[in-house]
Design a protein around this motif. Structure first.
Motif, PDB file in Angstrom:
ATOM      1  N   PRO A   1       0.824  -1.218   0.000  1.00 11.89           N
ATOM      2  CA  PRO A   1       0.000   0.000   0.000  1.00 11.89           C
ATOM      3  C   PRO A   1       0.857   1.267   0.000  1.00 11.89           C
ATOM      4  O   PRO A   1       1.805   1.386   0.773  1.00 11.89           O
ATOM      5  CB  PRO A   1      -0.808  -0.100   1.289  1.00 11.89           C
ATOM      6  CG  PRO A   1      -0.703  -1.517   1.730  1.00 11.89           C
ATOM      7  CD  PRO A   1       0.582  -2.044   1.170  1.00 11.89           C
ATOM      8  N   MET A   2       0.508   2.158  -0.894  1.00 12.53           N
ATOM      9  CA  MET A   2       1.180   3.457  -0.978  1.00 12.53           C
ATOM     10  C   MET A   2       0.108   4.526  -1.106  1.00 12.53           C
ATOM     11  O   MET A   2      -0.965   4.279  -1.668  1.00 12.53           O
ATOM     12  CB  MET A   2       2.135   3.494  -2.168  1.00 12.53           C
ATOM     13  CG  MET A   2       3.238   2.449  -2.091  1.00 12.53           C
ATOM     14  SD  MET A   2       4.344   2.526  -3.489  1.00 12.53           S
ATOM     15  CE  MET A   2       5.305   3.951  -3.048  1.00 12.53           C
ATOM     16  N   ARG A   3       0.419   5.684  -0.630  1.00 18.31           N
ATOM     17  CA  ARG A   3      -0.536   6.783  -0.630  1.00 18.31           C
ATOM     18  C   ARG A   3      -1.066   7.075  -2.046  1.00 18.31           C
ATOM     19  O   ARG A   3      -2.244   7.368  -2.237  1.00 18.31           O
ATOM     20  CB  ARG A   3       0.129   8.020  -0.037  1.00 18.31           C
ATOM     21  CG  ARG A   3      -0.794   9.153   0.160  1.00 18.31           C
ATOM     22  CD  ARG A   3      -0.084  10.315   0.838  1.00 18.31           C
ATOM     23  NE  ARG A   3      -0.788  10.565   2.069  1.00 18.31           N
ATOM     24  CZ  ARG A   3      -0.271  11.071   3.148  1.00 18.31           C
ATOM     25  NH1 ARG A   3       0.990  11.378   3.187  1.00 18.31           N
ATOM     26  NH2 ARG A   3      -1.008  11.274   4.205  1.00 18.31           N
ATOM     27  N   VAL A   4      -0.213   6.963  -3.050  1.00 12.81           N
ATOM     28  CA  VAL A   4      -0.610   7.270  -4.417  1.00 12.81           C
ATOM     29  C   VAL A   4      -1.734   6.348  -4.914  1.00 12.81           C
ATOM     30  O   VAL A   4      -2.521   6.715  -5.767  1.00 12.81           O
ATOM     31  CB  VAL A   4       0.603   7.244  -5.375  1.00 12.81           C
ATOM     32  CG1 VAL A   4       1.108   5.812  -5.562  1.00 12.81           C
ATOM     33  CG2 VAL A   4       0.268   7.880  -6.704  1.00 12.81           C
ATOM     34  N   HIS A   5      -1.829   5.153  -4.372  1.00 12.40           N
ATOM     35  CA  HIS A   5      -2.867   4.214  -4.801  1.00 12.40           C
ATOM     36  C   HIS A   5      -4.268   4.759  -4.553  1.00 12.40           C
ATOM     37  O   HIS A   5      -5.210   4.416  -5.266  1.00 12.40           O
ATOM     38  CB  HIS A   5      -2.704   2.862  -4.096  1.00 12.40           C
ATOM     39  CG  HIS A   5      -1.444   2.150  -4.473  1.00 12.40           C
ATOM     40  ND1 HIS A   5      -0.942   1.122  -3.719  1.00 12.40           N
ATOM     41  CD2 HIS A   5      -0.569   2.315  -5.502  1.00 12.40           C
ATOM     42  CE1 HIS A   5       0.171   0.677  -4.259  1.00 12.40           C
ATOM     43  NE2 HIS A   5       0.425   1.398  -5.350  1.00 12.40           N
ATOM     44  N   GLN A   6      -4.411   5.599  -3.544  1.00 13.53           N
ATOM     45  CA  GLN A   6      -5.720   6.182  -3.237  1.00 13.53           C
ATOM     46  C   GLN A   6      -6.222   7.052  -4.378  1.00 13.53           C
ATOM     47  O   GLN A   6      -7.426   7.223  -4.556  1.00 13.53           O
ATOM     48  CB  GLN A   6      -5.650   7.002  -1.948  1.00 13.53           C
ATOM     49  CG  GLN A   6      -5.317   6.160  -0.736  1.00 13.53           C
ATOM     50  CD  GLN A   6      -4.980   7.017   0.482  1.00 13.53           C
ATOM     51  OE1 GLN A   6      -5.039   8.243   0.441  1.00 13.53           O
ATOM     52  NE2 GLN A   6      -4.620   6.352   1.574  1.00 13.53           N
ATOM     53  N   THR A   7      -5.329   7.590  -5.158  1.00 15.56           N
ATOM     54  CA  THR A   7      -5.725   8.464  -6.269  1.00 15.56           C
ATOM     55  C   THR A   7      -6.197   7.685  -7.482  1.00 15.56           C
ATOM     56  O   THR A   7      -6.764   8.271  -8.400  1.00 15.56           O
ATOM     57  CB  THR A   7      -4.564   9.389  -6.683  1.00 15.56           C
ATOM     58  OG1 THR A   7      -3.499   8.596  -7.211  1.00 15.56           O
ATOM     59  CG2 THR A   7      -4.076  10.214  -5.500  1.00 15.56           C
ATOM     60  N   TYR A   8      -5.962   6.386  -7.503  1.00 11.26           N
ATOM     61  CA  TYR A   8      -6.336   5.587  -8.668  1.00 11.26           C
ATOM     62  C   TYR A   8      -7.838   5.344  -8.751  1.00 11.26           C
ATOM     63  O   TYR A   8      -8.366   5.100  -9.814  1.00 11.26           O
ATOM     64  CB  TYR A   8      -5.614   4.243  -8.667  1.00 11.26           C
ATOM     65  CG  TYR A   8      -4.113   4.323  -8.794  1.00 11.26           C
ATOM     66  CD1 TYR A   8      -3.467   5.485  -9.205  1.00 11.26           C
ATOM     67  CD2 TYR A   8      -3.323   3.231  -8.488  1.00 11.26           C
ATOM     68  CE1 TYR A   8      -2.091   5.541  -9.313  1.00 11.26           C
ATOM     69  CE2 TYR A   8      -1.945   3.286  -8.594  1.00 11.26           C
ATOM     70  CZ  TYR A   8      -1.337   4.440  -9.008  1.00 11.26           C
ATOM     71  OH  TYR A   8       0.023   4.490  -9.117  1.00 11.26           O
ATOM     72  N   GLY A   9      -8.502   5.361  -7.624  1.00 11.24           N
ATOM     73  CA  GLY A   9      -9.937   5.110  -7.608  1.00 11.24           C
ATOM     74  C   GLY A   9     -10.251   3.646  -7.824  1.00 11.24           C
ATOM     75  O   GLY A   9      -9.366   2.818  -8.004  1.00 11.24           O
ATOM     76  N   PRO A  10     -11.561   3.336  -7.842  1.00  8.85           N
ATOM     77  CA  PRO A  10     -11.942   1.936  -8.052  1.00  8.85           C
ATOM     78  C   PRO A  10     -11.725   1.550  -9.511  1.00  8.85           C
ATOM     79  O   PRO A  10     -11.722   2.416 -10.368  1.00  8.85           O
ATOM     80  CB  PRO A  10     -13.419   1.897  -7.672  1.00  8.85           C
ATOM     81  CG  PRO A  10     -13.867   3.313  -7.535  1.00  8.85           C
ATOM     82  CD  PRO A  10     -12.672   4.193  -7.533  1.00  8.85           C
ATOM     83  N   PRO A  11     -11.573   0.312  -9.820  1.00  7.37           N
ATOM     84  CA  PRO A  11     -11.472  -0.809  -8.876  1.00  7.37           C
ATOM     85  C   PRO A  11     -10.094  -0.837  -8.221  1.00  7.37           C
ATOM     86  O   PRO A  11      -9.156  -0.211  -8.703  1.00  7.37           O
ATOM     87  CB  PRO A  11     -11.679  -2.035  -9.763  1.00  7.37           C
ATOM     88  CG  PRO A  11     -11.139  -1.630 -11.092  1.00  7.37           C
ATOM     89  CD  PRO A  11     -11.444  -0.149 -11.219  1.00  7.37           C
TER      90      PRO A  11
END
Length: 190
Positions: free
Chosen positions: A16-26
């Protein structure tokens, strides 16, 4: 086509990295990756031929982070390493798979493998920016020797294959076909 891995891959999630939150679903999908025991066995096999600082560093890192990694099947690592060394010398083929002999014949002697490796055997630039400060060659060698001593606990079949002789092909093929998951058993290895 590249030859397949010998053990069923495992699925791993992303770190998990903070940038992953910006990718959105799925969510990011899990990825099939080589099982750690097989990866370690490949490094052991390569270190049977040549001392690469990168492989020594990786094995030392794994030894020092075993608690976070979890339990390792050391008997499986040893079995895979002995088989990979034998295949490196003799090669194996099967339906849609071919592992050609790629190296000069070299037997596997655990005492030699577990030796203290001299600084002249290492190319420290091989580690690159993996570690700051760069570990000493004596530290790497000591860590690997201590934590991989299970390589000396060979069973009778493994002892026989350590010589890496072509005459032991039937034994090597049987053991390859019996590996967990039986991935190689349908390839008609010869």
């Amino acid at each position: 086509m590249s030859p397949p891995v010998w053990i069923d891959p495992v699925e791993r999630g992303w770190v998990p990295m903070r940038v992953h939150q910006t990718y959105g679903p799925p969510a990011l999908p899990n990825l099939p990756v080589i099982r750690i025991e097989e990866n370690i066995a490949e490094k052991i096999s390569r270190l049977n031929r040549v001392t690469t600082a990168r492989d020594m560093y990786d094995l030392a890192w794994l030894a020092n982070h075993r608690r976070e990694i979890g339990g390792l099947d050391t008997a499986l690592i040893r079995r895979l390493a002995v088989l990979k060394i034998w295949v490196d010398t003799n090669g194996v083929s099967g339906a849609n798979a071919h592992w050609k002999p790629g190296h000069e014949p070299r037997d596997f002697n655990p005492e030699t493998w577990l030796r203290t490796r001299g600084a002249d055997e290492f190319d420290l630039e091989d580690i690159g920016a993996l570690a700051v400060p760069t570990p000493t060659t004596s530290d790497l060698s000591a860590t690997v020797s201590n934590h991989y001593s299970f390589l000396a606990d060979l069973d009778a079949d493994e002892m026989r294959l350590c010589a890496a002789l072509e005459k032991d092909r039937q034994l090597a093929l049987r053991l390859l076909n019996e590996l967990p998951g039986l991935r190689l058993s349908d390839l008609g290895l010869y």
